[in-house]
Write a protein that holds these residues in place. Structure first.
Motif, PDB file in Angstrom:
ATOM      1  N   UNK A  73       0.784  -1.026  -0.170  1.00 52.16           N
ATOM      2  CA  UNK A  73      -0.110   0.052  -0.036  1.00 52.16           C
ATOM      3  C   UNK A  73       0.900   1.266   0.190  1.00 52.16           C
ATOM      4  N   UNK A  74       0.550   2.006  -1.190  1.00 48.72           N
ATOM      5  CA  UNK A  74       1.318   3.299  -0.675  1.00 48.72           C
ATOM      6  C   UNK A  74       1.332   4.434   0.163  1.00 48.72           C
ATOM      7  N   UNK A  75       2.334   4.400   0.977  1.00 48.47           N
ATOM      8  CA  UNK A  75       2.301   5.079   1.754  1.00 48.47           C
ATOM      9  C   UNK A  75       2.866   6.366   2.069  1.00 48.47           C
ATOM     10  N   UNK A  76       2.671   7.847   2.044  1.00 51.56           N
ATOM     11  CA  UNK A  76       3.039   9.332   2.347  1.00 51.56           C
ATOM     12  C   UNK A  76       4.577   9.296   2.949  1.00 51.56           C
ATOM     13  N   UNK A  77       5.468  10.394   3.129  1.00 43.17           N
ATOM     14  CA  UNK A  77       6.790  10.932   3.697  1.00 43.17           C
ATOM     15  C   UNK A  77       7.062  10.507   5.454  1.00 43.17           C
ATOM     16  N   UNK A  78       7.457   8.886   4.728  1.00 43.65           N
ATOM     17  CA  UNK A  78       8.247   9.181   6.427  1.00 43.65           C
ATOM     18  C   UNK A  78       8.866  10.757   7.156  1.00 43.65           C
ATOM     19  N   UNK A  79       8.725  10.296   8.572  1.00 43.12           N
ATOM     20  CA  UNK A  79       9.355  11.222   9.178  1.00 43.12           C
ATOM     21  C   UNK A  79       9.435  11.111  10.106  1.00 43.12           C
ATOM     22  N   UNK A  80      10.601  11.634  11.552  1.00 44.10           N
ATOM     23  CA  UNK A  80      10.838  11.609  12.285  1.00 44.10           C
ATOM     24  C   UNK A  80      10.229  12.523  13.128  1.00 44.10           C
ATOM     25  N   UNK A  81      10.284  12.302  14.615  1.00 44.91           N
ATOM     26  CA  UNK A  81       9.722  11.978  15.952  1.00 44.91           C
ATOM     27  C   UNK A  81      10.081  12.402  16.866  1.00 44.91           C
ATOM     28  N   UNK A  82       9.559  12.492  18.135  1.00 45.65           N
ATOM     29  CA  UNK A  82      10.643  12.311  19.482  1.00 45.65           C
ATOM     30  C   UNK A  82      11.948  12.280  19.374  1.00 45.65           C
ATOM     31  N   UNK A  83      12.294  13.618  19.311  1.00 50.08           N
ATOM     32  CA  UNK A  83      14.410  13.657  19.269  1.00 50.08           C
ATOM     33  C   UNK A  83      14.668  12.696  18.559  1.00 50.08           C
ATOM     34  N   UNK A  84      13.556  11.944  17.371  1.00 51.10           N
ATOM     35  CA  UNK A  84      14.682  10.768  16.171  1.00 51.10           C
ATOM     36  C   UNK A  84      14.409   9.031  16.280  1.00 51.10           C
ATOM     37  N   UNK A  85      13.006   8.948  17.771  1.00 50.85           N
ATOM     38  CA  UNK A  85      13.069   7.443  18.316  1.00 50.85           C
ATOM     39  C   UNK A  85      11.731   7.159  17.684  1.00 50.85           C
ATOM     40  N   UNK A  86      10.706   7.946  17.196  1.00 53.56           N
ATOM     41  CA  UNK A  86       9.270   8.279  16.884  1.00 53.56           C
ATOM     42  C   UNK A  86       9.519   7.801  14.840  1.00 53.56           C
ATOM     43  N   UNK A  87       9.627   6.879  13.975  1.00 54.79           N
ATOM     44  CA  UNK A  87       8.889   6.999  12.821  1.00 54.79           C
ATOM     45  C   UNK A  87       8.067   7.130  12.450  1.00 54.79           C
ATOM     46  N   UNK A  88       7.248   7.397  11.815  1.00 51.03           N
ATOM     47  CA  UNK A  88       5.821   7.533  11.476  1.00 51.03           C
ATOM     48  C   UNK A  88       5.444   8.584  10.269  1.00 51.03           C
ATOM     49  N   UNK A  89       4.535   7.594   9.742  1.00 55.81           N
ATOM     50  CA  UNK A  89       4.525   7.850   8.238  1.00 55.81           C
ATOM     51  C   UNK A  89       2.444   7.448   7.731  1.00 55.81           C
ATOM     52  N   UNK A  90       2.579   8.500   7.004  1.00 53.14           N
ATOM     53  CA  UNK A  90       0.956   8.260   6.811  1.00 53.14           C
ATOM     54  C   UNK A  90       0.503   7.585   6.017  1.00 53.14           C
TER      55      UNK A  90
END
Length: 124
Positions: A73-90
């Motif tokens: 499934x096509x996902x959005x752009x990955x980004x880091x959060x929480x001082x780089x410890x969390x990987x979030x993708x829409x």
């Protein structure tokens, strides 16, 4: 020779201190949706959030979402959060009912690679 006997425990202790940090890897600490979670179709996730034990290098980290038919499934752009410890993708499209697989791979800031996968289900 007696002097060497006194230095040996100190050298052993120092080597253990350095090797314990070398064994560190970014392990998956939690995820949303969680492993084996069942979510209602109306509450299907708009984002995937994976939290790791260490900071990540975004250029060499990512994830795939496979649908019930094992198609990616096509996902959005990955980004880091929480001082780089969390990987979030829409998740740009609505997820229908079925079992989904999240496959992830990360490179921690200290240079160690880890990977894994988990499942969640969207209930009808």
């Amino acid at each position: 020779m007696k002097k060497l006997r006194h230095l040996l425990p100190l050298a052993l202790l120092a080597s253990l201190a350095f090797t314990s940090s070398a064994w560190a890897h970014a392990h998956l600490k939690s995820a949303a949706p969680a492993d084996q979670a069942v979510v209602a179709a109306a509450a299907a996730p708009a984002d995937l959030m994976l939290v790791f034990t260490e900071g990540l290098n975004l250029n060499f980290s990512g994830l795939k979402l496979l649908g019930p038919d094992q198609q990616e499934i096509k996902l959005g752009q990955a980004m880091l959060m929480d001082q780089g410890k969390s990987l979030m993708v829409s998740v740009p499209s609505h997820l229908g009912a079925g079992k989904y697989t999240v496959q992830w791979h990360v490179l921690s800031v200290d240079g160690h690679k880890t990977e894994g996968s988990y499942h969640f289900t969207v209930a009808p």
